[in-house]
Scaffold this active site. Structure first.
Site, short mmCIF file in Angstrom:
data_model
loop_
_atom_site.label_atom_id
_atom_site.label_comp_id
_atom_site.label_asym_id
_atom_site.label_seq_id
_atom_site.Cartn_x
_atom_site.Cartn_y
_atom_site.Cartn_z
N HIS A 46 0.84 -1.20 0.00
CA HIS A 46 0.00 0.00 0.00
C HIS A 46 0.87 1.25 0.00
CE1 HIS A 46 1.14 -0.45 4.20
NE2 HIS A 46 0.98 0.87 4.28
N HIS A 131 5.75 5.97 -0.64
CA HIS A 131 6.51 4.79 -1.02
C HIS A 131 5.68 3.55 -0.71
CE1 HIS A 131 7.30 5.31 3.28
NE2 HIS A 131 7.46 3.99 3.31
#
Length: 185
Positions: A46, A131
């Site tokens: 995610h 990220h």
């Protein structure tokens, strides 16, 4: 908010087709003898928008209601890919796949942060660095070759069409459960 409450975060789930692609990257990294205590399950990949920590049932309900009411955004594209890291160059504590830091993603994250602050959650003090965590908690005998980064430079365009509140189940695998999904137009 008491520490015995479940922990939550708000994030953008990775589309299934990219879970597989990034999972292959993880396999290749493991084969290069990188030693990490925690490799993210592909279903748990995610982009974090906001870490919440321990949250009561009452507060999570209020957050669900506020997020559902306050987000009328269009879906958008974001580039994901390239490998990077946080920590020491020879033994980074986190290996991640990059996420393009574009205006639409930044606006979404900023608005999520503002809704959370309005409900009493703590403001994040660090700058937002999107990220996708692939591995974390490096073992002390890890040796990271910077040239390895050159092997993972592919980028793909992913549609961001939703974000979710996730509950963390530390002893499960996968460990993140979607408790609320907010769909973008």
């Amino acid at each position: 908010m008491a520490s015995d409450y479940p922990h939550y975060f708000i994030g953008i789930p990775i589309e299934k087709q990219y879970e597989h692609w990034l999972g292959e990257w993880q396999t290749e990294l493991k084969e290069k003898d990188l030693k990490y205590k925690s490799w993210t399950h592909p279903a748990d990949l995610h982009i974090t928008l906001k870490f919440l920590g321990a949250v009561s049932d009452k507060d999570i309900k209020e957050l669900k209601d506020n997020l559902a009411e306050n987000f009328r955004y269009q879906s958008f594209q974001v580039n994901i890919g390239n490998i990077g890291f946080f920590g020491k160059q020879n033994n980074p504590r986190v290996i991640w796949a990059g996420v393009e830091n574009n205006d639409l993603l930044n606006k979404l994250q900023e608005n999520v942060e503002n809704v959370c602050i309005s409900l009493g959650f703590t403001k994040e003090s660090r700058p937002y660095r999107p990220h996708i965590t692939l591995a974390k908690k490096a073992k002390t005998d890890n040796r990271f070759d910077q040239n390895l980064l050159l092997s993972f430079q592919e980028r793909k365009e992913m549609t961001v069409s939703r974000f979710c509140i996730f509950r963390i189940h530390p002893s499960s695998s996968p460990k993140y459960e979607v408790v609320k999904e907010i769909i973008l137009k």
